[in-house]
Design an enzyme around this catalytic site. Structure first.
Site, mmCIF file in Angstrom:
data_model
loop_
_atom_site.group_PDB
_atom_site.id
_atom_site.type_symbol
_atom_site.label_atom_id
_atom_site.label_comp_id
_atom_site.label_asym_id
_atom_site.label_seq_id
_atom_site.Cartn_x
_atom_site.Cartn_y
_atom_site.Cartn_z
ATOM 1 N N SER A 1 0.873 -1.143 -0.154
ATOM 2 C CA SER A 1 -0.164 0.138 0.122
ATOM 3 C C SER A 1 0.927 1.176 -0.048
ATOM 4 O O SER A 1 1.672 1.273 -0.923
ATOM 5 C CB SER A 1 -0.958 -0.048 1.248
ATOM 6 N N HIS B 1 -8.019 -5.378 -1.005
ATOM 7 C CA HIS B 1 -6.644 -4.845 -0.664
ATOM 8 C C HIS B 1 -5.914 -5.609 0.247
ATOM 9 O O HIS B 1 -4.510 -5.778 0.240
ATOM 10 C CB HIS B 1 -6.757 -3.270 -0.172
ATOM 11 N N ASP C 1 -8.507 -6.043 -5.566
ATOM 12 C CA ASP C 1 -8.361 -4.788 -5.054
ATOM 13 C C ASP C 1 -9.185 -3.832 -5.656
ATOM 14 O O ASP C 1 -9.269 -3.653 -7.044
ATOM 15 C CB ASP C 1 -6.937 -4.206 -4.950
#
Length: 337
Positions: free
Chosen positions: A129, A312, A283
């Site tokens: 991320s 995610h 995601d």
């Protein structure tokens, strides 16, 4: 944090223009640095996370083996440990918070590695991320200092759709009555809880909820999952820090600097490190299509999506052993040469 270490940066001029007089990075290390310093893994933190939240994957049977690697987790600016709105002295505060970028993060991390450990080159930049955004910034800004990159569920430039997600989630937080237009004048409990519930709908896939995988993760029902995992996750944090981290995320772009002057293709092409780009197939905001397009512009990169319905969170699989094993295999493949 009693287990963490602090690197004092002194006066630091930020990319967006302000100077922070007493900037600092809080960091933690795991494993032993090899005599030739060839086993360094840089593992930056992600949105809302501090080093103790992400260190779960550092273990002999996890993704990063501390028996092999010397892992350094530098806490990102704005995460509440390193320099952040919540711990800055006046005149900062009450809406006078500076904007931090990943350019600032990686330059501070470079100083940390050089000045504390004498490290000039890292074997692997690993990140998920916002941590992956920092890993890609390392590859573009310091291409001769990074041998390998494993970038999981992330992007080289924050997409327009991702910015819409950020704006909507931030709107839920700042709708709290404690918001004063540029800062909070109290703890926004209602806003933090609302933010957690909005985030939960984006971070996990539709199939995750259809299959009720939160039950397998140890939660008694959907409400238990939303309250303990999502509301609880953000109630731990300073709300001004969360807003500032959103801004860093929003500004993330490996080409937004004096080197590349906005040319993303040029910046991607400059990443010479052997790289593994690993989006989650489900995601919803770091999409595999965006990742595949970026990977195609990198000269030494493999596109290896995680075939998972964990959305995610497939990239941070603390509750999901199958995805953890998949990422471990990718890291082993990347570092085998």
């Amino acid at each position: 944090m009693p287990d963490a270490q602090v690197f004092e940066l002194g006066s630091m001029k930020l990319q967006r223009g302000m100077t922070v007089p007493n900037a600092r990075i809080v960091y933690q290390t795991y494993g032993t640095l090899a005599p030739d310093k060839s086993n360094v893994v840089l593992y930056p933190t992600s949105y809302g996370a501090q080093h103790h939240d992400t260190e779960w994957l550092i273990a002999p049977d996890r993704i990063l083996d501390p028996g092999r690697w010397f892992v350094v987790i530098p806490n990102m600016f704005t995460n509440g440990l390193s320099t952040s709105p919540g711990n800055m002295a006046e005149p900062f505060g009450h809406g006078r918070f500076p904007e931090f970028t990943h350019w600032d993060n990686v330059h501070a991390q470079k100083r940390l590695l050089e000045e504390v450990f004498g490290i000039e080159r890292i074997a692997l930049a690993y990140g998920w991320s916002m941590g992956g955004q920092q890993a890609l910034h390392w590859g573009a800004i310091f291409p001769d200092r990074v041998e390998r990159i494993c970038a999981v569920c992330t992007s080289a430039r924050t997409s327009v759709h991702n910015k819409v997600f950020i704006d909507g989630t931030r709107a839920a937080l700042t709708a709290d009555p404690a918001w004063r237009g540029s800062y909070f004048d109290g703890r926004p409990v209602a806003g933090l809880r609302a933010m957690g519930r909005v985030y939960a709908g984006w971070a996990m896939s539709q199939a995750f909820y259809r299959e009720k995988l939160y039950l397998q993760a140890g939660f008694s029902d959907l409400e238990d999952w939303l309250v303990r995992s999502w509301e609880g996750n953000f109630l731990r944090r300073n709300a001004d820090d969360l807003v500032a981290s959103f801004k860093t995320w929003e500004l993330s772009d490996i080409s937004d600097n004096e080197i590349y002057q906005g040319d993303l293709d040029k910046a991607l092409g400059a990443i010479t490190a052997r790289s593994m780009i690993m989006p989650s197939r489900t995601d919803l905001y770091f999409t595999p299509e965006d990742s595949e397009a970026e990977t195609a512009k990198m000269p030494n990169a493999e596109f290896r999506p995680i075939e998972s319905i964990w959305g995610h969170r497939a990239g941070n699989p603390a509750l999901n052993p199958e995805d953890m094993r998949f990422i471990r295999k990718a890291v082993d493949d990347l570092t085998a040469a």
